[in-house]
Scaffold this motif. Structure first.
Motif, PDB file in Angstrom:
ATOM      1  N   ASP A   1      22.936  21.210  -6.822  1.00 53.47           N
ATOM      2  CA  ASP A   1      22.976  20.001  -7.652  1.00 53.47           C
ATOM      3  C   ASP A   1      22.881  18.756  -6.771  1.00 53.47           C
ATOM      4  OD1 ASP A   1      23.430  21.081 -10.373  1.00 53.47           O
ATOM      5  OD2 ASP A   1      25.248  21.881  -9.448  1.00 53.47           O
TER       6      ASP A   1
ATOM      7  N   ARG B   1      19.175  17.924  -7.481  1.00 58.74           N
ATOM      8  CA  ARG B   1      19.089  16.888  -8.507  1.00 58.74           C
ATOM      9  C   ARG B   1      19.336  15.513  -7.911  1.00 58.74           C
ATOM     10  NH1 ARG B   1      23.365  19.335 -12.624  1.00 58.74           N
ATOM     11  NH2 ARG B   1      22.717  17.663 -14.053  1.00 58.74           N
TER      12      ARG B   1
ATOM     13  N   GLU C   1      23.809  14.480 -16.950  1.00 58.37           N
ATOM     14  CA  GLU C   1      23.201  15.048 -18.160  1.00 58.37           C
ATOM     15  C   GLU C   1      21.722  14.702 -18.288  1.00 58.37           C
ATOM     16  OE1 GLU C   1      25.434  13.904 -21.565  1.00 58.37           O
ATOM     17  OE2 GLU C   1      27.262  14.957 -20.935  1.00 58.37           O
TER      18      GLU C   1
ATOM     19  N   GLU D   1      17.467  16.952 -14.452  1.00 58.40           N
ATOM     20  CA  GLU D   1      17.337  18.398 -14.343  1.00 58.40           C
ATOM     21  C   GLU D   1      17.057  18.808 -12.898  1.00 58.40           C
ATOM     22  OE1 GLU D   1      14.310  19.675 -17.000  1.00 58.40           O
ATOM     23  OE2 GLU D   1      15.419  19.123 -18.822  1.00 58.40           O
TER      24      GLU D   1
ATOM     25  N   SER E   1      11.933  22.017  -9.881  1.00 62.39           N
ATOM     26  CA  SER E   1      11.483  23.411  -9.785  1.00 62.39           C
ATOM     27  C   SER E   1      10.118  23.484  -9.115  1.00 62.39           C
ATOM     28  CB  SER E   1      11.418  24.049 -11.176  1.00 62.39           C
ATOM     29  OG  SER E   1      10.528  23.317 -12.015  1.00 62.39           O
TER      30      SER E   1
END
Length: 538
Positions: A8, A198, A411, A414, A417
């Motif tokens: 994160d 993130r 929140e 994301e 990836s």
């Protein structure tokens, strides 16, 4: 075989700022804290003096703010100063709650509700407000925070990991500017791994290793500043490089700093003949801000052709000296210097990078998702000259602010990836590492000679010419050979040196730590020096 890691939050740097951020974030987040050597290799561990904060009932926020503004040569951002000082007490309480063993004040009856810890005074401060753990505050803080981090299963502490470059959306040809992670050299395998995150925080410290003589450990190479610049972040006030006035002068004493608190507790600076000289330079004498003291020492050394001056606290009771400065006492004793009986030979050395990556009060850089905290950052707190013991305070206050800001965005962000791995298909192993060693030595020598305590236009021009030649050589080497820690650090150090030189050339005045013989006067208007990279997007 290179690997791909997902967290994160990726924290690059394992000192006070990095560990504070990791420990302040919620325990359900996956956090990686990277150290390019052993965890204790950063500057935090070696900090001796302490942390400045408004703690005693006789002190005030206004006084601490005023002292900081005064030391900063008119260039501090008052909102940053006030923000830092106003949050100082809660930051110290957080450290106490973590278990940091600050030195207690056993000499005073504390039944009246006064502060229970011993406070000392350092240059530029009008009150005793430095909370400390004897004269090894950095080690006490670092060891405590590290122990806390090791007890948190969500925090992964990774040693021997050298960040190579940040990964941004623009770097990958994607729309947007967000930071998505970093490429990181694993020194144990020689492979460059990909870290997705993130949020990324740069807590890599300063760049004092750009100078030949420095109080900093070997890793202080400006890595975070250089990576942020290449990624598109602005940098500010990099011409202000603080030289600590008193580093131990001895052929076997590498980078050992004699804490400011020695002067704060009555230590006197003397010439070889035993005469004091600081009263001739400033009414505050030994308690003047560091830039004034460093320039005075430099002036006397050049005027007399001497190798060092002397810091003498032998007039104090021997037990007082041993109790207050056990680390300094023991270290000097190993070199045959008994500081209870003899003066300490000292010289100025590069100590602190006052400028850095431009950030706001939450530690946010120009690139979304990328934070810079601690010495890597430019918050506006230090202005043209950092006041003693404000730097550790900045680490805690801004790391905690950054953690709060990250939590507020969780929140909405994301996990990145499918980030591409590091491409090493076009490079080979080098058999010319002597080039790296030579360039490293050349860079540090001309920075010391031309961009040191006293500067001139001609010296800066010579430095600019040489650093551009070096950057071309390093770029060619970087493009053709596999990366190593030495190459990565040299690349970053040369880039930051070039930014320091450019910043110094833009400032047509003498202010704080930037002193030039060609512009000895201070301009009436104080302005920051902000550099924008070619890739900067407003």
């Amino acid at each position: 075989m290179s690997q791909h890691h997902q967290h994160d939050i990726l924290v690059i740097g394992s000192g006070a700022a990095g560990l504070t951020l990791a420990l302040t974030l919620p325990s359900h987040l996956r956090i990686a804290v990277l150290s390019k050597g052993n965890l204790a290799n950063g500057s935090t561990y070696w900090a001796q003096g302490g942390v400045a904060a408004v703690l005693d009932d006789t002190d005030t926020v206004e006084s601490h703010v005023a002292d900081t503004l005064n030391a900063g040569g008119g260039l501090c951002r008052e909102d940053a100063v006030r923000f830092t000082v106003e949050h100082s007490r809660e930051a110290i309480q957080w450290l106490i709650d973590q278990g940091v063993p600050f030195t207690r004040d056993d000499e005073t009856d504390r039944e009246d509700g006064g502060f229970e810890f011993h406070l000392t005074r350092e240059g530029g401060h009008s009150h005793r407000r430095i909370i400390h753990a004897a004269d090894a505050t950095g080690a006490a803080i670092f060891n405590t925070l590290l122990e806390q981090a090791r007890q948190r299963p969500n925090i992964e502490l990774l040693e021997q990991r050298v960040a190579v470059d940040l990964i941004t959306e623009r770097k990958l040809g994607l729309p947007g500017q967000r930071c998505l992670g970093a490429y990181v050299l694993d020194r144990s395998t020689g492979e460059v791994d990909t870290f997705s995150a993130r949020f990324v925080a740069l807590a890599t410290g300063g760049a004092a290793k750009v100078y030949l003589y420095t109080s900093n450990p070997d890793g202080a190479c400006g890595d975070g500043i250089a990576m942020a610049w290449r990624a598109g972040c602005r940098v500010g006030n990099l011409e202000f490089n603080q030289f600590h006035p008193t580093c131990l002068y001895h052929p076997q004493a590498k980078s050992f700093l004699i804490t400011e608190a020695v002067r704060g507790e009555g230590g006197l600076l003397k010439l070889p003949n035993g005469k004091r000289f600081m009263p001739r330079f400033d009414s505050r004498a030994e308690l003047a801000p560091r830039d004034i003291v460093a320039r005075a020492i430099d002036h006397e050394m050049k005027r007399l052709g001497i190798d060092c001056v002397y810091l003498d606290i032998s007039h104090k009771p021997a037990e007082f000296v041993k109790t207050h400065f056990p680390t300094v006492y023991e270290r000097c004793l190993t070199f045959g210097i008994d500081i209870t009986k003899q003066a300490i030979p000292v010289v100025p050395a590069a100590h602190y990078t006052c400028g850095g990556v431009v950030v706001d009060q939450q530690g946010r850089s120009d690139i979304p998702g990328l934070y810079a905290i601690g010495e890597t950052s430019f918050t506006g707190l230090h202005g043209a000259n950092r006041m003693a013991s404000n730097s550790l305070l900045e680490c805690f206050v801004y790391a905690r602010a950054a953690a709060e800001d990250i939590v507020s965005q969780l929140e909405r962000v994301e996990m990145p990836s499918n980030l591409p791995g590091w491409d090493a298909s076009q490079v080979t192993d080098s058999d010319e590492d002597v080039i790296i060693a030579h360039n490293w030595d050349e860079l540090r020598r001309f920075m010391w000679d031309y961009v040191g305590i006293v500067r001139t236009n001609k010296r800066l021009q010579r430095a600019e010419h040489r650093v551009r030649l070096l950057l071309d050589e390093i770029d060619e080497f970087y493009s053709n050979y596999k990366v190593s820690r030495d190459l990565i650090e040299l690349r970053n150090l040369a880039q930051v040196a070039e930014l320091m030189i450019r910043s110094a050339m833009q400032r047509k005045e003498s202010r704080g730590l930037h002193y030039t013989l060609d512009y000895p006067e201070q301009l009436s208007e104080a302005r920051d020096t902000i550099l924008q990279p070619p890739t900067y997007v407003d």
